[in-house]
Design an enzyme around this catalytic site. Structure first.
Site, PDB file in Angstrom:
ATOM      1  N   THR A  49      -6.652   6.832  -1.216  1.00 25.02           N
ATOM      2  CA  THR A  49      -7.191   5.752  -2.046  1.00 25.02           C
ATOM      3  C   THR A  49      -8.618   6.117  -2.426  1.00 25.02           C
ATOM      4  O   THR A  49      -9.128   7.166  -2.042  1.00 25.02           O
ATOM      5  CB  THR A  49      -7.190   4.412  -1.287  1.00 25.02           C
ATOM      6  OG1 THR A  49      -8.255   4.410  -0.316  1.00 25.02           O
ATOM      7  CG2 THR A  49      -5.856   4.174  -0.570  1.00 25.02           C
ATOM      8  N   CYS A  50      -9.291   5.206  -3.151  1.00 22.93           N
ATOM      9  CA  CYS A  50     -10.659   5.510  -3.568  1.00 22.93           C
ATOM     10  C   CYS A  50     -11.611   5.568  -2.367  1.00 22.93           C
ATOM     11  O   CYS A  50     -12.666   6.187  -2.453  1.00 22.93           O
ATOM     12  CB  CYS A  50     -11.155   4.490  -4.591  1.00 22.93           C
ATOM     13  SG  CYS A  50     -11.246   2.806  -3.978  1.00 22.93           S
ATOM     14  N   GLN A 116      -5.453  -5.238  -1.231  1.00 26.33           N
ATOM     15  CA  GLN A 116      -4.817  -4.179  -2.007  1.00 26.33           C
ATOM     16  C   GLN A 116      -4.362  -3.014  -1.123  1.00 26.33           C
ATOM     17  O   GLN A 116      -3.383  -2.339  -1.424  1.00 26.33           O
ATOM     18  CB  GLN A 116      -5.766  -3.670  -3.091  1.00 26.33           C
ATOM     19  CG  GLN A 116      -5.077  -2.762  -4.102  1.00 26.33           C
ATOM     20  CD  GLN A 116      -5.998  -2.346  -5.236  1.00 26.33           C
ATOM     21  OE1 GLN A 116      -7.149  -2.745  -5.292  1.00 26.33           O
ATOM     22  NE2 GLN A 116      -5.493  -1.530  -6.141  1.00 26.33           N
ATOM     23  N   GLN A 120      -0.996  -0.265  -0.858  1.00 22.41           N
ATOM     24  CA  GLN A 120      -1.189   1.187  -0.851  1.00 22.41           C
ATOM     25  C   GLN A 120      -0.502   1.827   0.355  1.00 22.41           C
ATOM     26  O   GLN A 120       0.038   2.928   0.262  1.00 22.41           O
ATOM     27  CB  GLN A 120      -2.689   1.501  -0.873  1.00 22.41           C
ATOM     28  CG  GLN A 120      -3.341   1.123  -2.197  1.00 22.41           C
ATOM     29  CD  GLN A 120      -4.856   1.121  -2.137  1.00 22.41           C
ATOM     30  OE1 GLN A 120      -5.460   0.877  -1.086  1.00 22.41           O
ATOM     31  NE2 GLN A 120      -5.501   1.371  -3.271  1.00 22.41           N
TER      32      GLN A 120
END
Length: 432
Positions: A49-50, A116, A120
């Site tokens: 992920t980021c 979120q 993920q």
């Protein structure tokens, strides 16, 4: 066999390092295939992920398995191990299990309690299965972590009012620009993060919003969710014209190379009109060299930490409540994990009893004569299977449920002795 996680996150590495290790979704299959080729790695799941890259593995040997994953990360990122190691964390078994539970629950996120990350983790599980990396153990672990994440979301209030990366980015914009009502705003990208950006911008009074995206269909789908907002939609080919007309630009795409840099911004920016760039992508969509332009004010995901800190304290007590729920889920996985020790004994016992059943059934049918045997074989076979299953049911259930390690070992030894079992023949099935 052991579970381990090797990776880095916003807590251990800057965005400059994280983007070098990021594994975009199109590259996941190759990454999982490569990791499975290492001799000590049995199962693999990747969460990219980021804010984190974490590789969950089932390994045959702790030292060798961890070394193989770090070697892969070094080759993938093209960073020498000496530069990579200071940013990595390595967790084994109980610590790795609890870590995944905390990640799925949003307790390890930059934004405490954000939701979120759970989707993920679900996607990481799905792709791990699809690309043949996730086997029996990681499948069970990731399902347990998803259950843990759902419980924390539903049984605590940690998600109430919890900001996301997108809302933190909008808050940062508001802090820097004071008001968004008169701003001309562009969003490059039309994914979930962009949808959340639009939602939070509208709530803060930002209404002059343009969406730039490669796929116009996806941009239209986003715009349809905010039909009252009259979003302006543009193809990627018009990106620089849109940026030139904007006061505030958010970037949120899956591009692996910067979309905006000094070279393409310098000819279009007005020295008298400041341009604020907020990049929430990893890898970054905005090159670091734009800082050389006096009228450009760039920010990335690491700059959100100050905004997020203002919202953290109110949810820390709720996070403590969530931890107790996670301990229950960890224990549930541990009970299952410990039960795997009984699998060779159970398999061997079932195999031996089933062999005896088949032999005795064959003798009985031969005595009954071919005509009677053919007519009633199915019924007789079902009868003998039912008897065997009922006899074996209680010993197997009790053996799996036994949580005391010594008592379980003693029970297995008793079964081996009483039934003269040769366990080695079945041990290869333990993790199948």
């Amino acid at each position: 066999m052991n579970v381990a996680v090797i990776g880095l996150s916003h807590k251990t590495a800057s965005v400059e390092v994280r983007e070098k290790l990021s594994i975009p979704e199109p590259q996941l299959e190759q990454a999982i295939t490569t990791l499975k080729l290492y001799p000590h790695i049995e199962e693999v799941a990747i969460l990219s992920t980021c804010n984190r890259l974490e590789i969950y593995v089932v390994i045959r040997d702790n030292q060798q398995g961890v070394w193989e994953v770090t070697q892969f990360l070094s080759e993938h990122s093209q960073l020498p191990l000496s530069q990579l190691r200071p940013h990595l964390f390595i967790l084994l078994h109980e610590d790795a299990i609890m870590h995944l539970m905390r990640v799925a629950a949003g307790l390890d996120s930059l934004v405490l309690g954000e939701g979120q990350i759970l989707s993920q983790v679900k996607q990481g599980h799905k792709l791990g299965q699809q690309y043949k990396g996730v086997g029996r153990i990681l499948n069970r672990l990731m399902k347990q972590a998803i259950t843990a994440g759902k419980r924390v979301r539903t049984e605590t209030n940690i998600g109430t009012g919890a900001v996301s990366i997108s809302s933190a980015a909008v808050e940062l914009a508001q802090m820097k620009l004071e008001t968004l009502e008169e701003c001309k705003i562009a969003i490059i990208g039309a994914g979930k993060m962009s949808r959340l950006l639009v939602q939070h911008l509208l709530s803060k009074g930002g209404t002059q919003i343009s969406i730039v995206n490669r796929s116009m269909q996806r941009a239209e789908e986003l715009a349809n969710k905010f039909s009252e907002a009259s979003l302006a939609l543009h193809p990627m080919g018009e990106m620089m014209e849109v940026v030139q007309a904007s006061d505030l630009v958010f970037t949120s795409t899956g591009a692996t190379q910067p979309l905006l840099n000094r070279a393409n911004l310098e000819p279009i920016v007005n020295p008298e009109r400041p341009l604020t760039l907020i990049d929430i992508s990893v890898p970054r969509n905005v090159d670091a060299d734009v800082r050389e332009l006096p009228s450009v004010k760039p920010y990335n995901v690491d700059d959100l930490k100050a905004v997020v800190a203002q919202n953290q304290e109110s949810r820390r007590q709720m996070a403590m409540e969530a931890e107790s729920l996670l301990e229950e889920e960890v224990e549930a996985f541990e009970v299952w994990w410990r039960s795997l020790e009984t699998v060779p004994t159970i398999n061997c016992l079932r195999h031996k009893v089933e062999t005896i059943r088949e032999q005795e059934l064959e003798k009985a049918l031969s005595r009954l004569g071919s005509e009677f045997a053919e007519k009633h074989q199915e019924v007789i076979e079902a009868l003998t299977r039912g008897i065997v299953n009922k006899i074996l049911h209680d010993p197997m259930v009790q053996l799996r449920a036994q949580q005391d390690i010594e008592a379980r070992k003693q029970a297995m030894e008793t079964l081996k002795t009483l039934f003269n079992l040769e366990i080695e023949a079945a041990s290869s099935n333990q993790y199948s």
